[in-house]
Design a protein around this motif. Structure first.
Motif, mmCIF file in Angstrom:
data_model
loop_
_atom_site.group_PDB
_atom_site.id
_atom_site.type_symbol
_atom_site.label_atom_id
_atom_site.label_comp_id
_atom_site.label_asym_id
_atom_site.label_seq_id
_atom_site.Cartn_x
_atom_site.Cartn_y
_atom_site.Cartn_z
ATOM 1 N N ALA A 85 -1.798 -11.606 8.712
ATOM 2 C CA ALA A 85 -2.083 -12.691 7.762
ATOM 3 C C ALA A 85 -3.483 -12.542 7.179
ATOM 4 N N GLY A 86 -4.415 -11.972 7.937
ATOM 5 C CA GLY A 86 -5.782 -11.782 7.460
ATOM 6 C C GLY A 86 -5.997 -10.471 6.735
ATOM 7 N N SER A 87 -4.951 -9.656 6.607
ATOM 8 C CA SER A 87 -5.078 -8.382 5.903
ATOM 9 C C SER A 87 -5.199 -8.630 4.407
ATOM 10 N N ASP A 88 -5.791 -7.655 3.718
ATOM 11 C CA ASP A 88 -6.057 -7.845 2.299
ATOM 12 C C ASP A 88 -5.651 -6.603 1.519
ATOM 13 N N ILE A 89 -5.251 -6.800 0.273
ATOM 14 C CA ILE A 89 -4.904 -5.697 -0.615
ATOM 15 C C ILE A 89 -5.487 -5.979 -1.986
ATOM 16 N N ARG A 90 -5.983 -4.913 -2.628
ATOM 17 C CA ARG A 90 -6.575 -5.044 -3.952
ATOM 18 C C ARG A 90 -5.969 -3.998 -4.878
ATOM 19 N N PHE A 91 -5.598 -4.405 -6.060
ATOM 20 C CA PHE A 91 -5.045 -3.502 -7.068
ATOM 21 C C PHE A 91 -6.197 -2.799 -7.770
ATOM 22 N N ASP A 92 -6.199 -1.447 -7.727
ATOM 23 C CA ASP A 92 -7.280 -0.662 -8.328
ATOM 24 C C ASP A 92 -6.907 -0.094 -9.689
ATOM 25 N N LEU A 103 -3.935 1.247 -4.819
ATOM 26 C CA LEU A 103 -4.201 -0.001 -4.124
ATOM 27 C C LEU A 103 -5.155 0.262 -2.962
ATOM 28 N N THR A 104 -6.115 -0.626 -2.747
ATOM 29 C CA THR A 104 -6.996 -0.542 -1.590
ATOM 30 C C THR A 104 -6.507 -1.543 -0.551
ATOM 31 N N VAL A 105 -6.309 -1.058 0.663
ATOM 32 C CA VAL A 105 -5.748 -1.862 1.744
ATOM 33 C C VAL A 105 -6.787 -2.054 2.839
ATOM 34 N N ASP A 106 -6.889 -3.264 3.345
ATOM 35 C CA ASP A 106 -7.701 -3.554 4.527
ATOM 36 C C ASP A 106 -6.778 -4.258 5.508
ATOM 37 N N SER A 107 -6.151 -3.453 6.381
ATOM 38 C CA SER A 107 -5.139 -3.974 7.306
ATOM 39 C C SER A 107 -5.738 -4.112 8.703
ATOM 40 N N ARG A 108 -5.556 -5.266 9.293
ATOM 41 C CA ARG A 108 -6.116 -5.526 10.619
ATOM 42 C C ARG A 108 -5.217 -5.041 11.759
ATOM 43 N N ASP A 109 -3.969 -4.751 11.429
ATOM 44 C CA ASP A 109 -3.004 -4.314 12.440
ATOM 45 C C ASP A 109 -1.927 -3.502 11.733
ATOM 46 N N MET A 123 10.662 7.217 -4.296
ATOM 47 C CA MET A 123 9.331 6.645 -4.254
ATOM 48 C C MET A 123 8.574 7.184 -3.040
ATOM 49 N N ARG A 124 7.266 7.437 -3.240
ATOM 50 C CA ARG A 124 6.413 7.916 -2.150
ATOM 51 C C ARG A 124 5.169 7.052 -2.078
ATOM 52 N N VAL A 125 4.722 6.774 -0.849
ATOM 53 C CA VAL A 125 3.466 6.064 -0.633
ATOM 54 C C VAL A 125 2.598 6.958 0.241
ATOM 55 N N LEU A 126 1.421 7.315 -0.289
ATOM 56 C CA LEU A 126 0.504 8.211 0.408
ATOM 57 C C LEU A 126 -0.804 7.498 0.695
ATOM 58 N N ILE A 127 -1.394 7.813 1.840
ATOM 59 C CA ILE A 127 -2.756 7.365 2.125
ATOM 60 C C ILE A 127 -3.665 8.416 1.522
ATOM 61 N N GLU A 128 -4.472 8.009 0.555
ATOM 62 C CA GLU A 128 -5.294 8.952 -0.191
ATOM 63 C C GLU A 128 -6.315 9.625 0.728
ATOM 64 N N GLY A 129 -6.500 10.922 0.529
ATOM 65 C CA GLY A 129 -7.450 11.693 1.325
ATOM 66 C C GLY A 129 -6.838 12.284 2.583
ATOM 67 N N GLN A 152 -8.990 0.548 6.790
ATOM 68 C CA GLN A 152 -9.273 0.348 5.373
ATOM 69 C C GLN A 152 -9.130 1.695 4.674
ATOM 70 N N TYR A 153 -8.282 1.749 3.661
ATOM 71 C CA TYR A 153 -7.991 2.996 2.968
ATOM 72 C C TYR A 153 -7.363 2.686 1.629
ATOM 73 N N ARG A 154 -7.121 3.734 0.869
ATOM 74 C CA ARG A 154 -6.507 3.584 -0.458
ATOM 75 C C ARG A 154 -5.097 4.147 -0.413
ATOM 76 N N LEU A 155 -4.148 3.374 -0.945
ATOM 77 C CA LEU A 155 -2.751 3.795 -1.036
ATOM 78 C C LEU A 155 -2.447 4.238 -2.453
ATOM 79 N N ARG A 156 -1.595 5.238 -2.544
ATOM 80 C CA ARG A 156 -1.113 5.718 -3.846
ATOM 81 C C ARG A 156 0.406 5.623 -3.825
#
Length: 195
Positions: A85-92, A103-109, A123-129, A152-156
């Motif tokens: 519930a406290g996790s956050d996502i931001r559209f880049d 998208l930048t993700v800050d997931s606590r769990d 569809m593919r979802v990658l953790i950038e880097g 905390q990481y960036r998703l593509r």
């Protein structure tokens, strides 16, 4: 109240549609847990079956249909976490001409994440880097979803072009037939010159 309006532009005679739908929750939504339903009627009975606030249930629980799990390779992690519930996502933004969402993700769990886009099998979802690809599965019957690791990481999010195998075999077969016909034509002309 949701209103829908249709209007015709008098200069171009184009039909224009305007909807005053409420805004979505954003590019994606974290849930605290995953719930399962056998099919759409079962999901409807869960949501409407005597609950005081079905909207709150939808916000806290990502629903996956059992028939979708049988059809798709991705299996969501089955766990519940209040930290989601406290996790956050931001559209880049978008990249590659709108073919990728960043998208930048800050997931606590380890949390279920539902994207505000339809699920498609390519569809593919990658953790950038990293080389880490997250398995994508359909949530709510039609939306793309993943289970994200903590951190905390960036998703593509990208759609990978799909080329049917039969079309590749057809192209190779056509090339072989064409090569054979050219070879026969050259040999025929060398044996029997026309002039």
């Amino acid at each position: 109240t949701v209103t829908h309006e249709f209007a015709v532009d008098p200069l171009t005679l184009e039909l224009r549609y305007h909807s005053q739908l409420p805004a979505t929750a954003g590019p994606a939504l974290f849930s605290e847990r995953i719930g399962f339903a056998n099919d759409y009627p079962a999901l409807a009975s869960i949501l409407l079956g005597g609950l005081d606030n079905p909207v709150q249930l939808l916000k806290t629980t990502q629903f996956v249909l059992s028939r979708d799990l049988a059809l798709h390779r991705a299996r969501p992690a089955i766990q519940s976490s209040a930290g989601c519930a406290g996790s956050d996502i931001r559209f880049d933004g978008v990249a590659r001409g709108g073919q990728e969402l960043l998208l930048t993700v800050d997931s606590r769990d380890q949390c279920p994440l539902t994207f505000a886009t339809n699920y498609v099998s390519n569809m593919r979802v990658l953790i950038e880097g990293t080389d880490n690809e997250l398995p994508v599965y359909p949530a709510y019957g039609s939306l793309a979803a993943v289970t994200v690791p903590p951190g905390q990481y960036r998703l593509r999010l990208e759609a990978v072009p799909y080329v049917p195998r039969w079309s590749v075999w057809l192209a190779w077969g056509s090339t072989l037939v064409l090569t054979f016909l050219v070879f026969i034509s050259v040999r025929w002309n060398s044996r029997f010159p026309t002039s």
